[in-house]
Structures are given as structure tokens and as C-alpha cells.
Write a protein that holds these residues in place. Sequence first.
Motif, PDB file in Angstrom:
ATOM      1  N   ARG A 296     -27.548  15.618 -23.902  1.00  0.00           N
ATOM      2  CA  ARG A 296     -27.637  15.941 -22.482  1.00  0.00           C
ATOM      3  C   ARG A 296     -28.505  14.918 -21.767  1.00  0.00           C
ATOM      4  O   ARG A 296     -29.211  14.113 -22.386  1.00  0.00           O
ATOM      5  N   SER A 300     -30.825  17.033 -16.453  1.00  0.00           N
ATOM      6  CA  SER A 300     -29.751  18.001 -16.262  1.00  0.00           C
ATOM      7  C   SER A 300     -28.895  18.107 -17.517  1.00  0.00           C
ATOM      8  O   SER A 300     -28.547  17.095 -18.131  1.00  0.00           O
ATOM      9  N   ASP A 302     -25.942  19.023 -17.448  1.00  0.00           N
ATOM     10  CA  ASP A 302     -24.566  18.728 -17.037  1.00  0.00           C
ATOM     11  C   ASP A 302     -24.246  17.237 -17.103  1.00  0.00           C
ATOM     12  O   ASP A 302     -23.110  16.839 -16.827  1.00  0.00           O
TER      13      ASP A 302
END
Length: 367
Positions: A296, A300, A302
Motif C-alpha cells: 500500500r 493511503s 488505496d
Amino acid sequence: AQTSTLAYFGLLIRIARAESPGGQRLVTVPGTMSLDESVPRGHTEAHPGRVGHDPWPSAFPPGVACSAILMYTFCTDCWLIAVLYFTWLAFDWNTPKKGGRRSQWVRNWAVWRYFRDYFPIQLVKTHNLLTTRNYIFGYHPHGIMGLGAFCNFSTEATEVSKKFPGIRPYLATLAGNFRMPVLREYLMSGGICPVNRDTIDYLLSKNGSGNAIIIVVGGAAESLSSMPGKNAVTLRNRKGFVKLALRHGADLVPTYSFGENEVYKQVIFEEGSWGRWVQKKFQKYIGFAPCIFHGRGLFSSDTWGLVPYSKPITTVVGEPITIPKLEHPTQQDIDLYHAMYVEALVKLFDKHKTKFGLPETEVLEVN
């Protein structure tokens, strides 16, 4: 003066590395450990069919950085400090082969507890270990970086010394890491040792009892198949660690880390592809296989980055297998105890898999 000091440093290192205690020249290639009798003592050969590998390849970049800083110091007014360090290093060169200098202070740094809690990482004890015996832990699977092996056995974050009182764990890693100035001091302080026969022979025969050497058996070959959701080990043709155990009468301890493969995602190249060909060439000649992987992002989950995903890692230490001491074990002896080890590892996996999120139908793949 600076040119002279560089030449002086080179001479000292050549002297320190020129001969082994037995008078043979040491040629140590960082890589997969070979414990076959055909490989000379002190030599570790990068070969995909052998035994162990570096559970912590991320040590290489900081090692290069430390070396670069020290070399830069030669070009400054502080060059004398670098000369003194390298002089001492030349005479201290073989210390890692004798177990290093373990530091409880370093192993108990608070940062390791934060590291443990991020995933989190847990160490599960299933049986007591006698302090009158020595042990070889087979750690599975390798994963991308062997984070569970590092946290559990080279730090006190999961209280390994309290769970196994009187046992001194030594996590075995690439011998090449101990050629890196400054980095080698840190590695030794954590109880990390080179993964070669000289070191393991010393720890199992001349360092008393209560020693536990942790070897990541699957090595580079296993790391290439590491991916979330896959439970597979490279073990079927890895028998060198069993031969070592027989020669020293060290008990074998199967160890499985549930979740080790979950913390990074990797691009898997098919057999026969150009990507797999490149990986195997690196594995053969350099000792580790370059993986295209990601975790990751730093800020974040995402985004992609090198920060591992916060997935639980649970390392289960199984029941020790009592191994007799045979100075010259036959192939039949090695095959017998290797089969016992494989069976014990599979049983350990099957007994604990449902406790850590795997279905009853999950099968450990032994390659």
C-alpha cells in the motif's frame, strides 16, 4: 593520505578474508545455502535446488547506504574515524560466524512493538523446548520479505525469550549482508547470523545447548510463488537442513507463518516466460530473485507503494522432532527424517488453519 588509507583498508580486508580457520580460502557467494558435502566449508552456493535463503532482502539497500557514507568519510576531515572502524572491522570479520554480539537492548527497542502491532504479528507456542538440546527451525513460507521471521526471532516484540526460556534464537540470512559496514553490527545485535555451514556448525557444536537456528527453507524459489491466498512451500527437494540436524543431533522444529503471503501482492511470471527466466538467472548468480511486488501507499491504502498491507501474521512453532546424532548420515537416514519433517509440517498446518481464517478444505501444497 586518503589514497593511502583506502589502500590500507583494502589490504586489511584481504588479510582478514584470505583464509578460513582450517587454512582454506573462503569464497562466499551471497545466496541460497548449500549444505551438501560437495560444497566446501565456508562456501554458500546460489542454487535453486538447495536449502535456505535470505528472509530479509530489504537489508541490502541500507547496507549499501552505510558503505557509501563510510567511503565518503574517507574524503572528509573525519577520515581517521573511518580508518579506525575499518581496521577494527578487519580483525572482527569472522565474529558473525560465531554467533555475533546479541544485544537485548536492540532486540527490545520500542519500534519493534509498533512494527508488531501494525499487522499484527503473533507467535504461538505449541510445545516446550528443552534447554539441553539444540534446534533447527524450518520457517515456512518465505513470503516476499519474511517479516514474520524477522519480528518473531530477531526482536523481542512477541516475547520469544519468555515463551521459550533458555533458548537463543538465531535467524539465518545471506552471508553477504555481513560484509556491509555498520549494517553487520545491527544484524548481529538482533541475533541474526550468516546462513552458511561454518556458522551453523559452530552454533550447533561449540556454542553450548539451547541454540535455535531459524532457516527459511524455501528460499528464493518459494518467494517467486508468494501471493495472497496461496499456501505453498518449496520443500520436497530441500534436505540439506535435515543432514545438518543429523550431523549435530539437533532437533527439527516445523514452523508455519499464517498470513506471511498476504502482506504483499506480486506479479507472477509463468514458467517459460522471459520474466521468470530473468528471475531464475538472478537467483542462480546473485542469490536472490527480483520480484515485482507492491503493498500500500504510505498515506493511503488505496494507492500502491512498498508499505506492507496490515494483514495478521501468526507464526506457529510446532512440536520438535527428536533427531539422533549421526556423524555420517546416509541418504536413507536423510530421506527418513525429511519425510517425518514434511509430515509434521502438514499436520501443523492442518491443525491450526481454521483458527486463522482458512477453510477446512485448504490444503498445504508441498513442492
